[in-house]
Design a protein around this motif. Structure first.
Motif: not given
Length: 265
Positions: A11, A13, A19, A64, A66, A131, A134-135, A138
């Protein structure tokens, strides 16, 4: 960690509302999976090959990123944890038991047992989805909204899964439920270059990630792109990346990502 599983994803950020998720790029195998696979599956042929390289420009654009580290042959991160089928037509489940072509994935009696699979759910699937959640939270808190791009690729001809030749760009938005129609229309226009074929919500409408996290009414939009692998690589083993072809499709993908970055719900 239990069942030789560690570091289930990579990951990085970013500093934009976007994302990018790549759930099927992983090539690591837990021991029970590796020892049980049929010999033909050891080349990991159903992997979404080279996507981190294909989209490496996105990091500099502020997205971001992932990316899964474990193969979908252990557990499919783009399926729901209850293994509810995505399609009424042929597909693969949370714990795949066949290759895309329909051949059994494991040697007789050598599929991972229920204990191993629970470990894959707990230590591979759950951290990846934690993840994502949560991302997105955020990003929404910081920008007021978030955009999720689920990036995939697949061999362009798999008779068991779809008839004929798959279009080059297959945009999925859960039949319009995961993002505004205006966004999918604009993305389709970007793919309409004359050199490539595209479709919106055709054979691939978006998997669990797109369907679960795409909630426009909650200011989170999601789009899946299933890219035909012939556009950037050799579809047969050893699955070579083809830089000249890849550079051509990367030009389109850059515009695709740019539009996702510019999008405002």
């Amino acid at each position: 960690m239990s069942h030789d599983i560690s570091h289930p994803y990579d990951f990085a950020q970013g500093d934009t509302p976007l994302l990018i998720s790549m759930p099927h790029v992983g090539t690591e195998l837990p021991q029970a999976v590796r020892e049980g696979l049929i010999p033909e599956a050891l080349d990991l042929r159903d992997t979404d090959w080279h996507l981190p390289r294909l989209y490496d420009f996105a990091r500099d654009m502020g997205a971001s990123l992932l990316a899964a580290r474990y193969s979908r042959f252990a557990i499919d991160l783009n399926r729901s944890s209850d293994d509810k089928p995505l399609y009424q037509t042929a597909t693969t489940g949370l714990y795949p038991d066949v290759l895309f072509e329909g051949t059994p994935l494991f040697q007789p009696g050598k599929a991972p047992d229920s204990t191993a699979r629970r470990a894959y759910l707990e230590h591979i699937w759950q951290p990846y989805h934690d993840r994502i959640a949560s991302e997105l939270a955020r990003l929404k808190a910081k920008f007021g909204y978030a955009v999720l791009f689920d990036a995939h690729s697949i061999k362009g001809e798999i008779p068991r899964l779809f008839e004929g030749l798959l279009p080059d760009f297959n945009i999925g938005t859960n039949s319009g439920a995961s993002c505004p129609e205006s966004l999918s229309t604009e993305l389709a226009a970007i793919c309409d270059t004359g050199n490539y074929r595209h479709v919106v919500n055709g054979r691939f409408k978006g998997g669990h990630i797109t369907r679960h996290y795409g909630q426009p009414d909650q200011s989170i939009c999601a789009v899946q792109l299933e890219l035909a692998q012939r556009t950037y690589m050799r579809e047969a083993a050893p699955f070579d990346y083809l830089p000249e072809k890849a550079d051509q499709v990367r030009a389109v993908l850059k515009r695709f990502v740019e539009h996702l970055l510019d999008f405002r719900p």
